[in-house]
Design a protein around this motif. Structure first.
Motif, PDB file in Angstrom:
ATOM      1  N   TYR A  60       0.824  -1.200   0.000  1.00 26.95           N
ATOM      2  CA  TYR A  60       0.000   0.000   0.000  1.00 26.95           C
ATOM      3  C   TYR A  60       0.860   1.252   0.000  1.00 26.95           C
ATOM      4  N   LYS A  80      -7.131  -1.232  -0.481  1.00 28.36           N
ATOM      5  CA  LYS A  80      -6.184  -1.261   0.632  1.00 28.36           C
ATOM      6  C   LYS A  80      -6.289  -0.015   1.502  1.00 28.36           C
ATOM      7  N   GLN A 130     -11.882  -2.620   4.109  1.00 31.81           N
ATOM      8  CA  GLN A 130     -10.980  -2.946   3.023  1.00 31.81           C
ATOM      9  C   GLN A 130     -11.444  -4.208   2.292  1.00 31.81           C
TER      10      GLN A 130
END
Length: 220
Positions: free
Chosen positions: A27, A80, A200
């Motif tokens: 991420y 994410k 997420q």
């Protein structure tokens, strides 16, 4: 579904690998991966007043309804980052699509260095839409911060926005909704709850999984 595809071409694999490798990257908030898709919603007005829920009883509504047109939902999700944006529009033209991406780039992700946008192959989801609406020079400047990642044709399952739209439908829009304002308010409330919880999407299908499961369908 991917399992129905008999032959997977080199172009299919190239696009599939690109998306799967993008999903596998760590991420990076300066380069968010944002999946975008859209869904049509039929508005259905009640013809009789529904009966409210009571202790031990669910709410009840009459089987009859009145059609009240359709609206389009643009849905963008950052799997994410735990963030999503939902916008209701009357249509889904090139101008509507461009306006939604402008909102993402200039407002929702204004601080991002680059935005990786995962899209399917709908005819509006290409650079030419921006050039037509914004003009060549303005489009080139705007798109310099965006990188498009198109899923293979007939493989929209690779776009995680489809997962988010499925959740939206189950939790919010799958019920009878009678007018645009109600649709806007309910999707806005749903979006806010999901963002507050930083929900997420955990993607587990990798390039290695693809080769293992699909290699027998590969063609040059």
């Amino acid at each position: 579904m991917m399992w129905c595809i008999g032959r997977i071409t080199a172009e299919y694999r190239e696009r599939m690998y690109d998306v799967l490798e993008l999903y596998a990257k760590p991420y990076d908030p300066t380069e968010p991966v944002v999946c975008l898709d859209e869904k049509s919603k039929q508005l259905l007005e009640q013809t009789r007043r529904p009966l409210p829920a009571l202790p031990g009883q669910i709410a009840k509504e009459d089987y009859e309804y009145k059609r009240a047109g359709t609206r389009n939902l643009f849905v963008a999700v950052e799997p994410k980052g735990g963030h999503r944006e939902v916008t209701v529009t009357r249509r889904r033209t090139k101008a509507d699509f461009v306006a939604f991406v402008q909102f993402l780039a200039l407002e929702a992700y204004a601080q991002a260095r680059k935005i990786h946008l995962v899209l399917d192959n709908l005819n509006t989801h290409f650079r030419t839409s921006f050039e037509e609406i914004m003009g060549l020079e303005a489009a080139a400047t705007f798109l310099s911060r965006l990188e498009f990642h198109h899923t293979p044709k007939h493989a929209s399952w690779l776009n995680m926005a489809e997962i988010e739209i499925g959740i939206l439908d189950r939790q919010c829009t799958g019920r009878r909704i009678g007018d645009e304002e109600q649709l806007r308010s309910q999707t806005r409330a749903w979006e806010q709850r999901r963002n507050q919880d930083r929900c997420q999407i955990e993607w587990k299908f990798t390039r290695q999984d693809a080769d293992l499961k699909l290699a027998r369908h590969y063609v040059m």
